[in-house]
Write a protein that holds these residues in place. Sequence first.
Motif, PDB file in Angstrom:
ATOM      1  N   GLU A   1       0.803  -1.220   0.000  1.00  0.00           N
ATOM      2  CA  GLU A   1       0.000   0.000   0.000  1.00  0.00           C
ATOM      3  C   GLU A   1       0.838   1.273   0.000  1.00  0.00           C
ATOM      4  O   GLU A   1       0.315   2.367  -0.138  1.00  0.00           O
TER       5      GLU A   1
ATOM      6  N   GLU B   1       3.792   3.777  -1.609  1.00  0.00           N
ATOM      7  CA  GLU B   1       4.398   4.153  -2.890  1.00  0.00           C
ATOM      8  C   GLU B   1       5.718   4.875  -2.633  1.00  0.00           C
ATOM      9  O   GLU B   1       5.781   5.829  -1.854  1.00  0.00           O
TER      10      GLU B   1
ATOM     11  N   PHE C   1       1.411   6.746   1.707  1.00  0.00           N
ATOM     12  CA  PHE C   1       0.179   5.969   1.743  1.00  0.00           C
ATOM     13  C   PHE C   1      -0.900   6.846   1.121  1.00  0.00           C
ATOM     14  O   PHE C   1      -1.473   7.713   1.770  1.00  0.00           O
ATOM     15  N   ASN C   2      -1.126   6.646  -0.173  1.00  0.00           N
ATOM     16  CA  ASN C   2      -2.027   7.526  -0.922  1.00  0.00           C
ATOM     17  C   ASN C   2      -3.502   7.324  -0.585  1.00  0.00           C
ATOM     18  O   ASN C   2      -4.334   8.142  -0.965  1.00  0.00           O
ATOM     19  N   GLU C   3      -3.827   6.256   0.126  1.00  0.00           N
ATOM     20  CA  GLU C   3      -5.214   6.009   0.523  1.00  0.00           C
ATOM     21  C   GLU C   3      -5.525   6.632   1.881  1.00  0.00           C
ATOM     22  O   GLU C   3      -6.583   6.388   2.449  1.00  0.00           O
ATOM     23  N   SER C   4      -4.621   7.433   2.418  1.00  0.00           N
ATOM     24  CA  SER C   4      -4.813   8.055   3.725  1.00  0.00           C
ATOM     25  C   SER C   4      -6.100   8.874   3.731  1.00  0.00           C
ATOM     26  O   SER C   4      -6.390   9.589   2.780  1.00  0.00           O
ATOM     27  N   VAL C   5      -6.847   8.768   4.819  1.00  0.00           N
ATOM     28  CA  VAL C   5      -8.064   9.568   4.959  1.00  0.00           C
ATOM     29  C   VAL C   5      -7.757  10.908   5.613  1.00  0.00           C
ATOM     30  O   VAL C   5      -8.654  11.709   5.848  1.00  0.00           O
TER      31      VAL C   5
ATOM     32  N   LYS D   1       0.271  11.923   4.310  1.00  0.00           N
ATOM     33  CA  LYS D   1       0.431  10.799   3.391  1.00  0.00           C
ATOM     34  C   LYS D   1       1.778  10.094   3.576  1.00  0.00           C
ATOM     35  O   LYS D   1       1.904   8.916   3.291  1.00  0.00           O
TER      36      LYS D   1
ATOM     37  N   SER E   1      -5.783   4.969   7.885  1.00  0.00           N
ATOM     38  CA  SER E   1      -6.791   4.299   7.065  1.00  0.00           C
ATOM     39  C   SER E   1      -8.191   4.683   7.501  1.00  0.00           C
ATOM     40  O   SER E   1      -8.413   5.118   8.636  1.00  0.00           O
TER      41      SER E   1
END
Length: 158
Positions: A16, A18, A31-35, A39, A91
């Motif tokens: 997960e 990059e 972590f580009n999916e961070s809410v 990041k 997350s």
Amino acid sequence: MLTFEEKLAIIESFPELERVNVSLGRVNFQFNESVYEKKNVVYHLHPNGNGFVYAGRLQGYQTDEKGMVNIRDYSAEELKKVIGESIQSLSAEEKPVEEAAIVGDNQEERWVNKDNQVLLLINEDDFWNIYFGLNLEESFATYEEAEVFLVEEGFRRG
């Protein structure tokens, strides 16, 4: 102390994240999916083995003012643990039952201060209410008034 290559291998085992190469041979992992706005999970991993992992939302870590913990002397197990916990902390997570009860179907925002205290800003019945846990802290007629209050109190959108 783990070498740069050993740390890279551990960090790259997290699909997960990059890799982003930065100056002076240093590497960041995002972590580009961070809410959250944050990041960078791994920050400025240097060929000399020094580097940082974001632990600002975690308990039990000695962090700097940016929420980073130095991983220079971490073992493989410690490094895997802090990275996994960092990713989890950034997350999407289920809301606690109390929070879900307060928010319901209303529009909400989470605001966080430097001590990781969380306030909820919720639009309820034409008012903007600020909650700390189950407690109503303040109520405002407009979003702008609530936003000014939160900023003045040291909070930012989380």
